[in-house]
Scaffold this motif. Structure first.
Motif, mmCIF file in Angstrom:
data_model
loop_
_atom_site.group_PDB
_atom_site.id
_atom_site.type_symbol
_atom_site.label_atom_id
_atom_site.label_comp_id
_atom_site.label_asym_id
_atom_site.label_seq_id
_atom_site.Cartn_x
_atom_site.Cartn_y
_atom_site.Cartn_z
ATOM 1 N N MET A 175 9.426 -13.759 -5.931
ATOM 2 C CA MET A 175 9.919 -12.875 -6.770
ATOM 3 C C MET A 175 9.429 -12.104 -6.563
ATOM 4 O O MET A 175 8.496 -11.041 -5.827
ATOM 5 C CB MET A 175 8.356 -14.616 -7.307
ATOM 6 C CG MET A 175 8.033 -14.337 -9.055
ATOM 7 S SD MET A 175 6.943 -15.362 -9.960
ATOM 8 C CE MET A 175 7.107 -16.023 -10.961
ATOM 9 N N ALA A 176 9.034 -11.242 -8.019
ATOM 10 C CA ALA A 176 8.721 -9.938 -8.136
ATOM 11 C C ALA A 176 7.301 -9.780 -8.485
ATOM 12 O O ALA A 176 6.551 -10.926 -9.868
ATOM 13 C CB ALA A 176 9.843 -9.508 -9.985
ATOM 14 N N ARG A 177 6.884 -9.087 -7.815
ATOM 15 C CA ARG A 177 5.479 -8.648 -8.139
ATOM 16 C C ARG A 177 4.842 -8.771 -9.724
ATOM 17 O O ARG A 177 3.774 -8.701 -10.223
ATOM 18 C CB ARG A 177 4.607 -8.167 -7.011
ATOM 19 C CG ARG A 177 3.191 -7.700 -7.153
ATOM 20 C CD ARG A 177 2.733 -7.326 -5.952
ATOM 21 N NE ARG A 177 1.382 -7.829 -5.746
ATOM 22 C CZ ARG A 177 0.498 -8.072 -4.917
ATOM 23 N NH1 ARG A 177 1.464 -9.458 -4.795
ATOM 24 N NH2 ARG A 177 -0.636 -8.708 -5.690
ATOM 25 N N GLN A 178 6.209 -7.738 -9.856
ATOM 26 C CA GLN A 178 5.275 -8.269 -12.250
ATOM 27 C C GLN A 178 5.588 -8.835 -12.462
ATOM 28 O O GLN A 178 4.971 -9.195 -13.624
ATOM 29 C CB GLN A 178 6.931 -6.492 -12.637
ATOM 30 C CG GLN A 178 6.570 -5.767 -11.764
ATOM 31 C CD GLN A 178 6.796 -5.231 -10.090
ATOM 32 O OE1 GLN A 178 7.633 -6.076 -9.536
ATOM 33 N NE2 GLN A 178 6.830 -3.698 -9.937
ATOM 34 N N ASN A 179 6.059 -9.975 -11.984
ATOM 35 C CA ASN A 179 5.803 -11.318 -12.666
ATOM 36 C C ASN A 179 4.890 -12.315 -12.308
ATOM 37 O O ASN A 179 4.237 -13.558 -12.915
ATOM 38 C CB ASN A 179 7.474 -11.784 -12.625
ATOM 39 C CG ASN A 179 8.046 -11.034 -13.287
ATOM 40 O OD1 ASN A 179 8.225 -10.564 -13.837
ATOM 41 N ND2 ASN A 179 9.974 -11.989 -12.689
ATOM 42 N N VAL A 230 6.736 -16.206 -2.054
ATOM 43 C CA VAL A 230 6.037 -14.820 -1.273
ATOM 44 C C VAL A 230 6.764 -13.596 -3.040
ATOM 45 O O VAL A 230 7.512 -13.769 -3.559
ATOM 46 C CB VAL A 230 7.326 -14.178 -0.663
ATOM 47 C CG1 VAL A 230 6.275 -15.503 1.015
ATOM 48 C CG2 VAL A 230 8.469 -14.489 -0.575
ATOM 49 N N CYS A 231 6.335 -12.467 -2.597
ATOM 50 C CA CYS A 231 6.664 -11.552 -3.980
ATOM 51 C C CYS A 231 6.962 -9.945 -3.461
ATOM 52 O O CYS A 231 6.956 -10.137 -1.869
ATOM 53 C CB CYS A 231 5.304 -11.932 -4.500
ATOM 54 S SG CYS A 231 3.726 -10.848 -4.627
ATOM 55 N N VAL A 232 7.445 -9.632 -3.918
ATOM 56 C CA VAL A 232 8.493 -8.272 -3.909
ATOM 57 C C VAL A 232 8.118 -7.276 -4.921
ATOM 58 O O VAL A 232 8.287 -7.424 -5.677
ATOM 59 C CB VAL A 232 9.904 -7.715 -3.412
ATOM 60 C CG1 VAL A 232 10.447 -6.782 -3.460
ATOM 61 C CG2 VAL A 232 9.764 -8.388 -1.710
ATOM 62 N N ASP A 233 7.270 -5.854 -5.162
ATOM 63 C CA ASP A 233 7.099 -4.948 -5.851
ATOM 64 C C ASP A 233 8.302 -4.393 -5.973
ATOM 65 O O ASP A 233 8.316 -3.184 -5.466
ATOM 66 C CB ASP A 233 5.884 -4.041 -5.353
ATOM 67 C CG ASP A 233 5.381 -3.409 -6.445
ATOM 68 O OD1 ASP A 233 5.663 -3.178 -7.563
ATOM 69 O OD2 ASP A 233 4.127 -2.473 -6.208
ATOM 70 N N VAL A 234 9.231 -4.990 -7.293
ATOM 71 C CA VAL A 234 10.510 -3.819 -7.214
ATOM 72 C C VAL A 234 10.363 -2.514 -7.770
ATOM 73 O O VAL A 234 11.388 -2.182 -7.153
ATOM 74 C CB VAL A 234 10.806 -5.015 -8.377
ATOM 75 C CG1 VAL A 234 12.767 -4.120 -9.030
ATOM 76 C CG2 VAL A 234 11.300 -6.067 -7.924
ATOM 77 N N GLU A 235 9.257 -2.060 -8.613
ATOM 78 C CA GLU A 235 8.985 -1.054 -8.662
ATOM 79 C C GLU A 235 8.738 -0.018 -8.044
ATOM 80 O O GLU A 235 9.422 1.346 -7.645
ATOM 81 C CB GLU A 235 8.707 -1.176 -10.015
ATOM 82 C CG GLU A 235 8.061 -1.492 -11.052
ATOM 83 C CD GLU A 235 9.574 -0.838 -11.933
ATOM 84 O OE1 GLU A 235 10.282 0.933 -12.196
ATOM 85 O OE2 GLU A 235 10.455 -1.297 -12.321
ATOM 86 N N ARG A 236 8.462 -0.212 -6.968
ATOM 87 C CA ARG A 236 7.797 -0.451 -5.655
ATOM 88 C C ARG A 236 9.362 0.724 -4.737
ATOM 89 O O ARG A 236 9.157 1.541 -3.837
ATOM 90 C CB ARG A 236 6.637 -1.007 -4.886
ATOM 91 C CG ARG A 236 6.253 0.570 -4.122
ATOM 92 C CD ARG A 236 4.631 -0.231 -3.203
ATOM 93 N NE ARG A 236 4.724 -0.312 -2.036
ATOM 94 C CZ ARG A 236 4.413 -1.104 -0.815
ATOM 95 N NH1 ARG A 236 3.851 -1.724 -1.416
ATOM 96 N NH2 ARG A 236 4.233 -0.983 0.659
ATOM 97 N N VAL A 237 9.602 -0.655 -4.487
ATOM 98 C CA VAL A 237 10.733 -0.291 -4.068
ATOM 99 C C VAL A 237 11.508 1.052 -4.458
ATOM 100 O O VAL A 237 12.854 1.660 -3.701
ATOM 101 C CB VAL A 237 11.493 -1.720 -3.859
ATOM 102 C CG1 VAL A 237 12.916 -1.607 -3.499
ATOM 103 C CG2 VAL A 237 10.968 -3.382 -2.957
#
Length: 187
Positions: free
Chosen positions: A124-128, A30-37
């Motif tokens: 994983m970071a969505r940015q990657n 799964v992924c997380v949009d770190v910048e958005r967080v």
């Protein structure tokens, strides 16, 4: 015989296809949009408020420092002002890094809590990622979990004004004069 040698690998491949679903291919991803967080969570907003207070304190310290420097000669004033400004800019950068670290640690703790609930899942970071289905993005869930908790930032900094006139070499003669003045008062 040559025909049989061509069909044998095909037969093996066809028989192995139904079994491929039984193999464990590793953890889900799964992924997380770190910048958005780091920009939309309640913790990020609290960090921005904290940094606003820090910036106000540092700006007030700079204004007081400029006022104190008005007593100094022009050349010395400009040099000390540049040095003081550099110190305050470094302090602001340190405060920004510390606030971002608090928010990042909070995010990572919530991701680990989410993973503990879900089992064998890689995050994983969505940015990657170049592309991923929307169903793999858990950013909203992580933000909800972060907003349910709270974060604590470091104490606000204190600005103390020290000019070169405050250095120990220049203070020593003044301190020596003070006790002498007290002795003369006693006589």
């Amino acid at each position: 015989m040559p025909r049989l040698s061509r069909f044998l690998p095909c037969l093996v491949l066809l028989l192995s296809l139904p079994l491929s679903g039984c193999l464990n291919t590793g953890p889900d991803l799964v992924c997380v949009d770190v910048e958005r967080v780091l920009s939309q969570s309640k913790a990020a907003q609290q960090a921005n408020e904290h940094l606003g207070k820090v910036q106000t304190i540092l700006q007030n310290g700079l204004a007081a420092y400029q006022e104190e420097l008005k007593k100094s000669p022009e050349e010395k004033r400009q040099q000390e002002l540049r040095q003081g400004l550099a110190v305050l800019q470094r302090q602001l950068a340190l405060e920004q890094a510390a606030a971002r670290e608090v928010v990042s640690k909070h995010m990572l703790a919530q991701i680990e809590a989410w993973r503990a609930d879900k089992g064998d899942v890689a995050v994983m970071a969505r940015q990657n990622l170049l592309a991923a289905p929307a169903g793999l993005d858990i950013t909203d869930e992580i933000i909800r979990r972060m907003d349910a908790g709270s974060v604590t930032f470091a104490d606000l900094p204190r600005v103390s004004i020290r000019t070169q006139a405050d250095t120990p070499e220049e203070k020593a003669p003044a301190e020596k004069k003070a006790p002498a003045a007290k002795k003369s008062e006693k006589k």
